[in-house]
Structure formats: C-alpha cells, structure tokens
Design a protein around this motif. Structure first.
Motif, PDB file in Angstrom:
ATOM      1  N   ILE B 384       0.790  -0.987   0.008  1.00  0.00           N
ATOM      2  CA  ILE B 384       0.057   0.008   0.104  1.00  0.00           C
ATOM      3  C   ILE B 384       0.657   1.313   0.142  1.00  0.00           C
ATOM      4  O   ILE B 384       1.673   1.447   1.042  1.00  0.00           O
ATOM      5  N   THR B 388       1.703   1.120  -5.312  1.00  0.00           N
ATOM      6  CA  THR B 388       0.635   0.347  -5.892  1.00  0.00           C
ATOM      7  C   THR B 388       0.472   0.730  -7.130  1.00  0.00           C
ATOM      8  O   THR B 388      -0.056  -0.077  -8.306  1.00  0.00           O
ATOM      9  N   VAL B 398       2.653  -5.238 -10.245  1.00  0.00           N
ATOM     10  CA  VAL B 398       2.075  -5.611  -9.256  1.00  0.00           C
ATOM     11  C   VAL B 398       1.300  -6.896  -9.471  1.00  0.00           C
ATOM     12  O   VAL B 398      -0.002  -6.667  -9.931  1.00  0.00           O
ATOM     13  N   CYS B 401      -1.759  -7.179  -4.217  1.00  0.00           N
ATOM     14  CA  CYS B 401      -1.908  -6.146  -3.413  1.00  0.00           C
ATOM     15  C   CYS B 401      -3.137  -6.264  -2.309  1.00  0.00           C
ATOM     16  O   CYS B 401      -4.233  -6.575  -2.806  1.00  0.00           O
TER      17      CYS B 401
END
Lengths: 196, 599
Positions: B384, B388, B398, B401
C-alpha cells in the motif's frame, strides 16, 4: 451573493491553489464560502475537481449537476467531462492545451473536444501554453485563469481582492510573476467580454 | 478568530479547543491532515506523534488517557482494523481522560481497499460513535465526543467521511488553546485486563449503553424537522445532500441520526410517530436502516422501511446530490428535475487512471526488476502506497496487493506454493516500519526464499509527505536518530542487503540479478527521494532529428512527461524531473540532458 464555481483539470496543474484563492477572495468580500477538493490517489495524474460554493444557500460540499455558474477548465477533455455540472447558460473558460494521459499518448484530438464545447456553451478558449510562454511555465495558467474569470465578468469578485489574496498566499519570490499572469489574464478576459 | 479550514482541520482545532493533551495517529487518506493541522497551530504542552502504525498510536493514547489526559488518535478506516486489537480491549477496560478515536471512512472507495463502516465497528466494540455531516459540525462534535468519553469512561469513535474531511468551511476558533490539567497515572487493578474483569465489565458496558441511548435521544445533533407521513432518515454527509434536494420544504419529515450507536431509540420512536413510510439515505452499510427495522419489530410499528436492503439505495459507492435526488424524487413522487446540459452526444474522452508521477524513482525501481527478470518466472507482491501504481501499464509490476505490509508475507506464501518462481515483495519505507518488519522476521525464521525490495523515497508520499522513523524528524519538531533500514534488515538476519540508486538502471539490474540468484531472504534498498522533495537540475530533451518515432520510451517507461507529437517523442519540460530513465531505453540516443539535485 450565490455563485457555484467548478474548477477542473489534471492532477498537478494547480487547481487547488486556484480554488483556495477564489474562496479566500470571496470571503474577504464578506461571503460565506464552502469548498471541496480531490485529494489522495486520484491526484497522481488523474482527473481532479475543486468545488467552490459562494453563498449561504449551499448545503452539499459538492456542486449538484446543472448547478455551476462558472466552469474553469485547465484542460479541454476535463471541461467536457464536467459539463454536466454546468448550469444552462453558465460560463466556461477552458485551456485549449491538452494533457495526454501516458496510458494513451496518441489517444485524443482536442479539436473535436473544443468544437463540441463551443457548440454546447458560450466558452472562452485560451491557449494556455502560448499565453503562459512569457512566464516560463504553463503552470501559471492557474493564476491567469483567475484573471480571465474576473476580467470577463464571469466571476463576481473584485480584481483587488484577488490580487490581495495572491500576495498573501503565494511565496514572496513568485508574487510579481503571478501578478503579471493575473493581469495578462484580466486583459484576455476583458477582450473576450468586449467581443461578445 | 475565523479560520477557513478543511474538515480535518476543524477536527484538529476542535480537539485543541477541547484541551487535548496528546494526539497520535498514522497517515491515511482521508484522515492525514488532522495531525498536520495540529502541528501548524500553537500546541504547547501537547504531545504530537506520527506513530509507526495505528495499533501503536492507539496504545500510546490509551495509556495517556489512563493518566487523565485527553487523547485523540487519527486514522483511516483500514487503520481501525490494525488498531482493533487494542480498541476491543480498551472498550472493556474503559478510560479516565477523554479518548477519541477518529476513523475516517472512505465511501466510493476513493483511496481505499474497502468500503467498511466504522459505525458497525462501534457496535462491534459496544462503544459510542459520532457521525458529523459537515466541517462546522465536526468542530462542535469532536468536543462533545471528549465530554461523552469522560462522562461514561469509555473510548469513543468519531467517524467523518471523505467529503466531510476534505470539505472546507469557516470555523470560529479561540485565540489560544490550553491543554487540560490532569493528575497522572494512579496504580489500580482496573487497568489490568483479566478474564474475570472482562466478564464484569461486559455486563456494565451493556447497562451503560442503555443509558447512553437515552442520553443520545436528547443529543443536539440528532434532529428532526418538517412533517408528513413520509420521512427520510439520514446520517453523515448524506444529510447535506438530502437538504440540498429538499431546500426549505416542510412536507416531508427529515430525521438525522448523528449517533448511530448506541442507537437513540426513544428519539427515533418519537420522530417516527405518524410516519407511514421511511427512506433511509446513508453511505456504506445500511446501519441506521437495520436499527429502524429492529425498532419497528420491537415496538410493533407499522412503518415501511426503504433503503439499501430493499434495493432502493445502492450498497456500494458514495452518495451524491444527484444519486440521492433521483431516489428521493421517486420516493416522494416528485416530477421534473433541474435542467442539465445534454452531454449524451459527447466525443470519447481520454481515461486518466492515476499513474506514478513523472520521474518517480519507483518507476525506475520497478523497471530495473522487470528488466532483470525478463524471461524468468517471477511474481511481484505489491503493497500500500504510491507504488501500488506500479500495476499500471506499461510497467505491470504488481501481481498482488492486499493490505499494509502484506507484500512481504505474501511473497513467502507464493514461494511456498510456487517453488519454480522467483518471488519479490515491494514495500515503501513508511510501510516497512508500519508493518513490514515482522514479516521479514517471519520470512527469515521460516526459511523463505524471496527478494525484498524496499522502495525508500525518504517520506510517506501518497498521504502527503509525512515524516517516519527513517526520516530523522518527528512531529514534535525534533531531529532524531534515523532508524536505518539496512541495519534493521541485517539485525533481523537478512544475509544480503544491497543499497542501490534506482536512477542507475544498470547498477540496479545487476543488484536484482545477484539477489534473485541467492537462497534465503535477500533485500535491495532502492534509495532515491520522492520527486516532490527534490528539484530537477536539468530536464531531458528529445533531439527530434535523431528520434525515429519508435515510441519505445513511451511504451516501455510510461512516464507522464512523454508523449508523441508529429510522430516523434516529446518531453514536457514542466513535468520532466530529469530522472533519465527514458534515456536508458532509447535505441538511437535521441534523449539528452537530465539531472536532479538531491533533497
């Protein structure tokens, strides 16, 4: 006075400062003011809006659709995106310099957007990049647009109040250049008014 | 004096005028500006801190409250999950000085992972909650919250939402603030939680909540206006949207619940007298709606309750004047709305997903890892923060997450289930301190093979550049010893820790390769300050004669300063911060210049 002003653009263009200056100047003139900003993740290159509501009749922090007296658009496609907020017969001041998203760098033609705006509203179109050239950065559009709004009579605030707030809220070393940008905007605004 | 402040500023000034002695918290949109505002106003005698995370913040504040201080803790709604462990327990123990936990909800969600509702958390913890509808009210209500906390010796939740936190209004504030006088901590078994004590206190809490419900029935912000057989029941910022629609109308009853828990039962029962139909307008969960259904069942009221549960109001997303207007018009049988410019024929508009800023060092770090792992099976666990946004094309870096600190532990889990892949965890410097360190201990202890990438930009960037333990500054204005991430990692037992400048692409790629090849936990600290705290010395430019228009710089790097003009790449000098990443990518050396000053 009751007046709703929507300021829109792309994160990083300085819309927040413009809205703060309008709010402060309107308050100095004795008005009740409310405003709201886009903050957080959306600021990173996303579409941003600031809502400034002058007058005591406003309840919601955000301007309702069809409620804005004035739309200050820092970017052509953002003007169209936020047109739903504009009151019928409301004024629009738009920067014709596009900000192309990095995710679709070839993605859009501002000419279509601008002609659509002209068809739908009586708008003042300003080539922000060109008009700001003398100041060394397109970022001065955020002050220039305030000059245009005041000069054209679209924003019912006195020039002096606005200049006072610029002097109060902008770092000293940039005061002069910002005042110049405001004056230049004022002239553009006056001219557009006379041409009407 | 009159101050034009954000809702978060109003909360800060309200707390200061209530004599708050200690304010702690962890940054998170939309709550971050509360602590920042306290720091900008005179606050002599107030202990102010950004804690490492919300759990730490609440524990610091709870102990101050045990000592008689007025204490406030600030966080976003996800932060309340982190702080829920101490909150549940302190709800049983109770407080001495007022303890107000501000948990800002984010309907939309605009900058959050979930659309959870803090009012429900209050019910879960059995503690009162205050729900302001505007900055002006937030200023008044936070002071009430301290009073109620002390009156009933309980921690109190305070729940603004994004549109209250980020709206501006004029507040009349005192010229001076003075923190409350207090006695200090006195030893007493009541501060030590034990099963027997919890059993006793549980009973007392439920008895107290009956009294609180009565007390709240006379609370000044639980209001009713207008008349008629139809009522709108609302809470939070939705109250202002409903008012915007109704204006001065009095043919409909408007009921506003500012204290959702303990529900002001007798107030609501009285307000509903003679009402046949109710529309509930609230955001997030149908909390008030459920309370009304309960009330109708309990008192055998023949009132029709409409809202989220019967599909009249959407469960997800935030309310607005527009969304609420349509629903109310339908409920009241109103015809003809405001005239709006028809935009159904508008040309297609560009989409603007949030992206990493031009010159962001995170882009360079992700690009280096991507290049180093080209052709290999690798998984990238994100976390976070600004980074992100590394999920956006063309980086696409990514793969997972979840929540603060989860990147590190999830990389371990992915490795356990996918032995043939190289597993990377990306964490920011502030996130590392907030909840990353325990994950690294877990990885080392459980013999994980993974590469930890700490994206150290020397600030908490996403939430507005707050200091953290690695920056050497704290909120008391003191310069303190920096907690050194490398030393922490070595201390935990990470065998290999490389520090690299992400703007040195080749050096970074080399560092990634050498770590990826190794067994055990390895770490790379990508160290380069956030562009918001550096200045470009020289931006990059394109030599249009050399540029062949291959677009590689645009499609590989995805920097917002790069675009195509007349079939050639073009760099926006106002945006470029001289990181030179694009220079590394250009096959014909058409990009020149570029350098930046350190902090």
């Amino acid at each position: 006075m009751n007046s709703d002003i929507l300021i829109c653009g792309v994160g990083g263009q300085g819309t927040v400062l413009a809205s703060k200056l309008i709010a402060a100047a309107a308050m100095e003139e004795g008005n009740v003011v409310h405003s709201a900003e886009t903050i957080g993740m959306a600021q990173r290159g996303g579409s941003v809006t600031s809502h400034v509501r002058i007058g005591s009749s406003a309840s919601s922090p955000l301007i309702p659709y069809g409620g804005a007296d004035l739309l200050l658009a820092f970017e052509p496609s953002e003007a169209v995106r936020n047109l739903k907020y504009l009151k019928k017969g409301g004024r629009v001041i738009v920067n014709s310099t596009p900000v192309r998203p990095s995710t679709e760098p070839e993605g859009y033609d501002e000419k279509d957007i601008l002609s659509y705006l002209e068809k739908k509203t009586g708008c003042i179109i300003v080539d922000g990049a060109k008009e700001c050239e003398a100041f060394g950065s397109a970022k001065f559009f955020n002050i220039m647009v305030l000059g245009i709004a005041v000069g054209s009579g679209a924003l019912p605030i006195e020039s002096e109040s606005m200049i006072n707030e610029i002097e109060k809220r902008v770092p000293k070393k940039f005061t002069e250049i910002n005042n110049e940008a405001f004056k230049k905007g004022f002239e553009i605004g006056e001219l557009s008014h006379e041409n009407k | 004096m009159k101050e034009y402040v954000m809702g978060n500023g109003a909360i800060a000034l309200g707390a200061l005028s209530a004599g708050v002695n200690l304010v702690s918290g962890y940054p998170g949109t939309p709550s971050s500006e509360i602590i920042e505002t306290v720091s900008k106003y005179p606050h002599k005698g107030v202990h102010l801190e950004w804690s490492v995370n919300e759990k730490a913040a609440l524990e610091v504040a709870a102990a101050a409250s045990y000592s008689g201080c007025r204490a406030m803790v600030t966080m976003k709604q996800m932060g309340l999950n982190v702080a829920s462990d101490p909150l549940m327990s302190v709800a049983y123990i109770g407080v001495k000085g007022g303890l107000v936990v501000v948990s800002a909800d984010d309907p939309g969600p605009i900058s959050s992972q979930t659309e959870q509702d803090t009012r429900r958390f209050a019910d879960f913890c059995r503690i009162p909650v205050f729900d302001p509808s505007s900055p002006e009210e937030a200023f008044e209500m936070i002071r009430d919250a301290f009073d109620y906390s002390e009156k009933y010796s309980t921690p109190v939740l305070f729940r603004p939402t994004t549109r209250v936190c980020h709206a501006y209004a004029s507040i009349e504030v005192p010229e001076e603030f003075s923190p409350k006088a207090y006695d200090g901590f006195e030893k007493d078994p009541k501060w030590v939680i034990f099963p027997r004590l919890s059993y006793i206190n549980h009973g007392k809490i439920e008895e107290r909540n009956v009294k609180l419900s009565e007390d709240f029935s006379g609370y000044r912000f639980n209001t009713v206006s207008g008349d008629g057989q139809k009522a709108i029941v609302t809470s939070g910022v939705s109250f202002s949207y409903v008012k915007e629609y109704l204006k001065d109308r009095t043919d409909v009853r408007l009921i506003r619940i500012a204290t959702a828990f303990p529900f002001p039962e007798s107030f609501a029962t009285k307000a509903l007298e003679g009402v046949e139909e109710v529309l509930c307008v609230e955001e997030l969960s149908p909390y008030v709606e459920e309370q009304l259904l309960k009330l109708c069942g309990k008192h055998h009221l023949s009132v029709k309750i409409l809202g989220k549960l019967d599909g009249k109001v959407p469960h997800n997303g935030e309310n607005s004047v527009e969304s609420v207007s349509g629903i109310i018009a339908d409920f009241l049988g109103d015809e003809g709305g405001k005239e709006i410019i028809d935009t159904s024929d508008m040309p297609p508009l560009p989409v603007r997903p949030p992206v990493l800023c031009a010159g962001c060092p995170h882009r360079a770090s992700f690009y280096a890892v991507k290049q180093a792992m080209k052709g290999k099976k690798a998984f990238f666990c994100g976390d976070i923060g600004c980074y992100t946004l590394g999920n956006a094309m063309p980086l696409d870096m990514v793969d997972t997450c979840l929540c603060m600190g989860a990147g590190i532990t999830m990389a371990q889990g992915l490795k356990a289930a996918n032995d043939d892949a190289v597993c990377f965890a990306f964490t920011g410097d502030s996130t590392f301190f907030a909840s990353g360190m325990t994950g690294v201990v877990n990885a080392v202890y459980n013999e994980a093979d993974m590469v930890l990438c700490v994206l150290d930009n020397s600030t908490t960037a996403m939430t507005g550049h707050q200091p953290h333990p690695g920056t050497g500054k704290n909120m008391m204005g003191h310069m303190v010893e920096k907690v050194d991430i490398k030393k922490v990692l070595l201390g935990i037992g990470v065998k290999k820790v490389i520090t690299t400048d992400p703007l040195d692409l080749n050096g970074s790629i080399e560092a990634v390769r050498s770590c990826a090849d190794e067994k055990g936990v390895t770490a790379i600290i990508f160290k380069s300050p956030c562009i918001a705290i550096t200045k470009p010395k020289d931006s990059c430019t394109i030599d249009a004669d050399k540029c062949i228009g291959c677009k590689k710089c645009i499609t590989e790097v995805g920097c917002p300063a790069l675009s195509l003009r007349d079939a050639k790449a073009c760099i926006d000098a106002d945006l470029c911060t001289g990181c030179t990443l694009c220079k590394n990518v250009c096959p014909v050396d058409a990009i020149r210049g570029g350098s930046r000053n350190e902090q």
